[in-house]
Motif scaffolding. Structure first.
Motif, mmCIF file in Angstrom:
data_model
loop_
_atom_site.group_PDB
_atom_site.id
_atom_site.type_symbol
_atom_site.label_atom_id
_atom_site.label_comp_id
_atom_site.label_asym_id
_atom_site.label_seq_id
_atom_site.Cartn_x
_atom_site.Cartn_y
_atom_site.Cartn_z
ATOM 1 N N UNK A 40 0.863 -1.175 0.000
ATOM 2 C CA UNK A 40 0.000 0.000 0.000
ATOM 3 C C UNK A 40 0.901 1.226 0.000
ATOM 4 N N UNK A 41 0.775 2.060 -1.015
ATOM 5 C CA UNK A 41 1.643 3.236 -1.167
ATOM 6 C C UNK A 41 1.179 4.362 -0.256
ATOM 7 N N UNK A 42 2.041 5.383 -0.034
ATOM 8 C CA UNK A 42 1.629 6.530 0.781
ATOM 9 C C UNK A 42 0.362 7.211 0.282
ATOM 10 N N UNK A 43 0.074 7.125 -1.023
ATOM 11 C CA UNK A 43 -1.146 7.755 -1.545
ATOM 12 C C UNK A 43 -2.385 6.925 -1.261
ATOM 13 N N UNK A 44 -2.187 5.708 -0.753
ATOM 14 C CA UNK A 44 -3.314 4.827 -0.435
ATOM 15 C C UNK A 44 -3.625 3.814 -1.512
ATOM 16 N N UNK A 45 -3.028 3.942 -2.685
ATOM 17 C CA UNK A 45 -3.274 3.004 -3.780
ATOM 18 C C UNK A 45 -2.297 1.838 -3.698
ATOM 19 N N UNK A 46 -2.695 0.704 -4.276
ATOM 20 C CA UNK A 46 -1.834 -0.467 -4.298
ATOM 21 C C UNK A 46 -0.768 -0.337 -5.378
ATOM 22 N N UNK A 47 0.434 -0.839 -5.062
ATOM 23 C CA UNK A 47 1.467 -1.023 -6.060
ATOM 24 C C UNK A 47 2.076 -2.394 -5.821
ATOM 25 N N UNK A 48 2.975 -2.800 -6.739
ATOM 26 C CA UNK A 48 3.522 -4.150 -6.614
ATOM 27 C C UNK A 48 4.854 -4.234 -7.333
ATOM 28 N N UNK A 66 11.173 -5.538 -9.678
ATOM 29 C CA UNK A 66 10.826 -4.538 -10.684
ATOM 30 C C UNK A 66 9.466 -3.952 -10.318
ATOM 31 N N UNK A 67 9.420 -2.637 -10.089
ATOM 32 C CA UNK A 67 8.152 -1.992 -9.744
ATOM 33 C C UNK A 67 7.248 -1.935 -10.979
ATOM 34 N N UNK A 68 6.011 -2.313 -10.806
ATOM 35 C CA UNK A 68 5.023 -2.289 -11.889
ATOM 36 C C UNK A 68 4.285 -0.962 -11.953
ATOM 37 N N UNK A 69 4.421 -0.141 -10.945
ATOM 38 C CA UNK A 69 3.843 1.206 -10.903
ATOM 39 C C UNK A 69 4.607 1.973 -9.837
ATOM 40 N N UNK A 70 4.332 3.252 -9.711
ATOM 41 C CA UNK A 70 5.041 4.088 -8.741
ATOM 42 C C UNK A 70 4.907 3.523 -7.330
ATOM 43 N N UNK A 71 6.015 3.571 -6.584
ATOM 44 C CA UNK A 71 5.978 3.076 -5.209
ATOM 45 C C UNK A 71 5.390 4.107 -4.252
ATOM 46 N N UNK A 72 5.168 5.355 -4.753
ATOM 47 C CA UNK A 72 4.643 6.408 -3.886
ATOM 48 C C UNK A 72 3.225 6.827 -4.274
ATOM 49 N N UNK A 73 3.007 7.052 -5.575
ATOM 50 C CA UNK A 73 1.698 7.571 -6.009
ATOM 51 C C UNK A 73 1.373 7.016 -7.403
ATOM 52 N N UNK A 74 0.954 5.754 -7.504
ATOM 53 C CA UNK A 74 0.699 5.158 -8.826
ATOM 54 C C UNK A 74 -0.430 5.841 -9.590
ATOM 55 N N UNK A 75 -1.417 6.358 -8.896
ATOM 56 C CA UNK A 75 -2.515 7.044 -9.596
ATOM 57 C C UNK A 75 -2.020 8.361 -10.205
ATOM 58 N N UNK A 76 -1.182 9.104 -9.467
ATOM 59 C CA UNK A 76 -0.614 10.334 -10.009
ATOM 60 C C UNK A 76 0.280 10.050 -11.201
ATOM 61 N N UNK A 77 1.029 8.945 -11.134
ATOM 62 C CA UNK A 77 1.869 8.551 -12.266
ATOM 63 C C UNK A 77 1.004 8.263 -13.497
ATOM 64 N N UNK A 78 -0.133 7.605 -13.275
ATOM 65 C CA UNK A 78 -1.050 7.321 -14.377
ATOM 66 C C UNK A 78 -1.607 8.590 -14.985
#
Length: 756
Positions: A40-48, A66-78
């Motif tokens: 669970x990232x600091x933004x509250x969204x799941x990453x892996x 290998x990170x599949x999305x941002x480890x901090x804010x995957x929704x913001x990255x999207x």
């Protein structure tokens, strides 16, 4: 909190099933990846993360996360990735890599249902693991997202964009998901390459539709008498179920097959369906097909029947899509009763209650597609392809004795052979040539048009395979086709022939064909046409009246009371015009370009709906003004087309060429006001037109000077434009390049396509 949730998976799969049910079935049978580490990232969204083996550096050979999305804010990255795509201008977005889907989610929210997002994700285990944990239902329900797992399948990609050719023509954006690049490797490039080929095919279909819409409707209505009074193929539906069919096309390899087809037992054991291009070739060898198919737009198709008599085509039925150039139905040497039309929605709408079941067959991009559809309509299985090269087998473009060979015959000499003409025809298409693999695993050239046909064939063959039907490719050359098994023609004829098939065809053709050539029916059709012409002319008048109201709105937009009164008038006209069925729909059919432009404008207004309401209204007024202007012009054009059709029903000659070409005539100068036609000779420094180093003087003459002099002999050409990088050098050559006022020498680096 990060564990799999069956309820989330089921909800996601229900949302995905609307756009790609086949992918849902694959996901259900796939085991989710168990080597992912979820956080669970600091933004509250799941990453892996997933383990990835390092291929370089001191950690080479070691599995690293290998990170599949941002480890901090995957929704913001999207959101950041999606923000780089202008969805208002690009209705189709193609994404390499789903990952955890945050970038796809943001694209979907911005696109809504105004476009399509195609996602490549070959790792279905990863996809399932993400869909088990991340709720995607909100954006799946509100958008059109298709996921493809097989990057090497043209069919899968074709299915993903089926029916969306106009959107593909309006704009496509290829997008990489950075976190997926190393994971996808070469699969990403293969997918983009294949999608680009499908895209070219779709765009060619759209361009063909836009360019040929007028010709299509003109041909349809010029053939109305055959359609309304003659026979159809509906009585033949399923009449030859289980019988094998030979589908004969005009590819270069056909010459090698003719000797096998000459055996009379072939006509008795197989349903023979041939394209019109090869009819004379077959008849010359004693091969009499049961059916000949035609759908070509150009009046040159008349050549395929020149010199033939009713006796020559006895026992042969001509099956046409009604959009075929009327020169074909006019030139057919057999009796009128041996012509059968396939069903056509436009003509059925035109006829209204006078329409009859003619036999709905899927439209094809080429006459060889019609061969295939007719065989399946008859119930034939297997279907066996002969001469369907879809490529330049042995460096040839046409089969032996093709009609074009007669055109070239007058120019043949010891130094100008058919082989040279064939290769020149191929070489002129150099920018559109691509390499494919033939049935023997060798490289073969094909062009953009034939690749378009190939994409269509492969979708048909895949659908047949899903239905348990068999397609065999006995071409003996040509491009390898997915879902069609390459076979030897001789062995196939020996294995699949069914004695008595020919007699079965004769019995099927002896059934009533639904024709009615009575005076009463002819009179009813003419009355129907007259009524439609009145309605279409009314649409033209009302469109121009509406345009006046819309200009008034634009000029006094700040006066909203006035605008609202005008809106009421426009809506009243709209209701009147749209009630004129089927005339309004027929005008819309002709107004393809206007409809495409309106779709583009609608998307932009809908997506950018956060504008000021007054700005939105002004954009809508501008959109509607453009639309009704196009609509009025299309109505005028359709009224003319229908009037000509009424003339044919009353015994006047058919129009087999566009009005401008007919006005000029084959041996006359262009009519006043027509667009000028120029010959263009393009020179590449150091190369001839065939891509080889020039040989200098040829038979004592300068090849360029000789070519230009020959072109200038044509009275159909306004002049000749020579496009080259060395304009000064070309002008210093003797003869017409220096002296003729009909020659322009243009700088190829700056030329914009206008010779004048």
């Amino acid at each position: 909190m990060t564990g799999a949730n069956p309820a989330i998976l089921e909800a996601n799969l229900r949302g995905l099933a609307r756009t790609c049910p086949a992918m849902v079935a694959v996901i259900r049978t796939t085991t989710p990846r168990a080597d992912l580490t979820w956080v669970v990232t600091p933004s509250g969204a799941l990453s892996a993360t997933m383990p990835e083996v390092a291929t370089a550096g001191p950690m080479r050979g070691t599995a690293l996360p290998r990170w599949l999305a941002s480890r901090k804010n995957p929704e913001g990255e999207g959101r950041e990735l999606a923000g780089a795509v202008s969805v208002a201008q690009t209705p189709v977005v193609v994404v390499a890599g789903f990952g955890l889907g945050y970038h796809v989610a943001e694209l979907a929210r911005r696109m809504k249902r105004t476009g399509l997002i195609v996602v490549l994700e070959p790792d279905v285990g990863l996809l399932r693991a993400a869909l088990e944990r991340i709720d995607c239902t909100e954006w799946l329900d509100g958008s059109n997202v298709v996921i493809v797992s097989d990057a090497g399948s043209d069919t899968a990609i074709g299915d993903a964009v089926a029916g969306l050719d106009p959107m593909l023509a309006l704009g496509v954006k290829l997008v990489d998901h950075p976190a997926s690049l190393s994971r996808l490797g070469g699969v990403r490039s293969e997918f983009f390459e294949r999608f680009t080929r499908v895209l070219r095919a779709a765009r060619m279909n759209v361009v063909t539709t836009l360019v040929q819409t007028e010709a299509t409707l003109r041909n349809l209505t010029q053939n109305l008498d055959h359609y309304a009074l003659g026979g159809g193929v509906e009585p033949l539906r399923g009449a030859l179920t289980g019988r094998p069919a030979l589908l004969i096309a005009a590819g270069p390899s056909l010459q090698r097959s003719l000797a096998l087809l000459e055996d009379p037992a072939v006509r008795d054991g197989f349903v023979i369906i041939a394209v019109q291009t090869v009819l004379k070739t077959l008849l010359a060898r004693g091969i009499r097909p049961h059916f000949v198919t035609a759908l070509d737009f150009h009046e040159i198709s008349r050549r395929f029947y020149e010199g033939l008599t009713a006796r020559d085509v006895e026992g042969v039925t001509l099956v046409v899509e009604p959009k075929v150039n009327p020169a074909v139905t006019e030139a057919w040497p057999g009796p009128a009763g041996s012509i059968r039309c396939t069903g056509d929605a436009f003509l059925d709408e035109l006829l209204g209650t006078l329409a009859r079941p003619m036999g709905a067959i899927s439209p094809g991009a080429t006459v060889a597609h019609l061969n295939h559809h007719l065989a399946r309509h008859l119930g034939c299985d297997p279907v066996i392809l002969v001469g369907q090269d879809l490529g330049f087998t042995d460096g040839q473009y046409y089969a032996d004795r093709a009609a074009i060979h007669d055109v070239w015959a007058g120019e043949l000499s010891p130094v100008r052979t058919l082989e040279m003409f064939e290769w020149e025809r191929i070489a002129r298409m150099r920018p559109q040539l691509t390499k494919q693999t033939d049935v023997l695993g060798r490289p073969i050239y094909t062009d953009e048009q034939m690749h378009t046909y190939l994409v269509g064939f492969q979708r048909m063959f895949a659908e047949d395979a899903r239905r348990g039907l068999t397609t065999l490719d006995a071409t003996g050359g040509g491009v390898r086709k997915q879902h069609a098994e390459p076979v030897d023609l001789g062995e196939t004829l020996a294995r699949y022939g069914v004695a008595g098939t020919g007699a079965m065809v004769e019995r099927a053709l002896s059934r009533p064909d639904g024709s009615d050539r009575s005076a009463a029916r002819s009179r009813a059709v003419k009355e129907r046409l007259s009524g439609l012409i009145r309605d279409v002319r009314l649409i033209a008048r009302r469109s121009r009246e509406t345009a006046g109201h819309l200009r008034d709105m634009a000029d006094h937009h700040a006066d909203q009371a006035r605008v609202n009164r005008l809106i009421g008038k426009v809506e009243a006209i709209r209701d009147e015009v749209t009630a004129l069925a089927p005339a309004f729909g027929m005008v819309e059919r002709l107004n393809q370009t206007g409809t495409l432009n309106r779709t583009k404008a609608d998307r932009k207004i809908y997506i950018e709906n956060d504008q000021d309401p007054m700005a939105v209204q002004r954009a809508q007024i501008e959109r509607d003004l453009t639309n009704v202007t196009w609509l009025g012009d299309a109505a005028d054009q359709l009224a003319e087309i229908l009037s000509e059709s009424l003339g044919v029903m009353e015994g006047k000659p058919r129009r087999t060429r566009p009005p401008a070409a007919a006005a000029a005539g084959p041996d006359k100068d262009a009519a006043e006001g027509e667009e000028r036609v120029w010959g263009v000779v393009s020179l590449r420094p150091g190369f001839s037109g065939l891509g080889m180093a020039p040989a200098g003087a040829w038979m004592g003459a300068d090849p360029l000077v000789s070519t230009v002099a020959r072109l200038l002999k044509s009275r159909m050409l306004e002049g000749v434009a020579v496009v080259c990088d060395d304009g000064g050098g070309a002008r210093r050559r003797p003869g017409p390049l220096a002296d003729s006022p009909r020659v322009r020498v243009l700088d190829g680096r700056a030329w914009n396509g206008a010779p004048a």
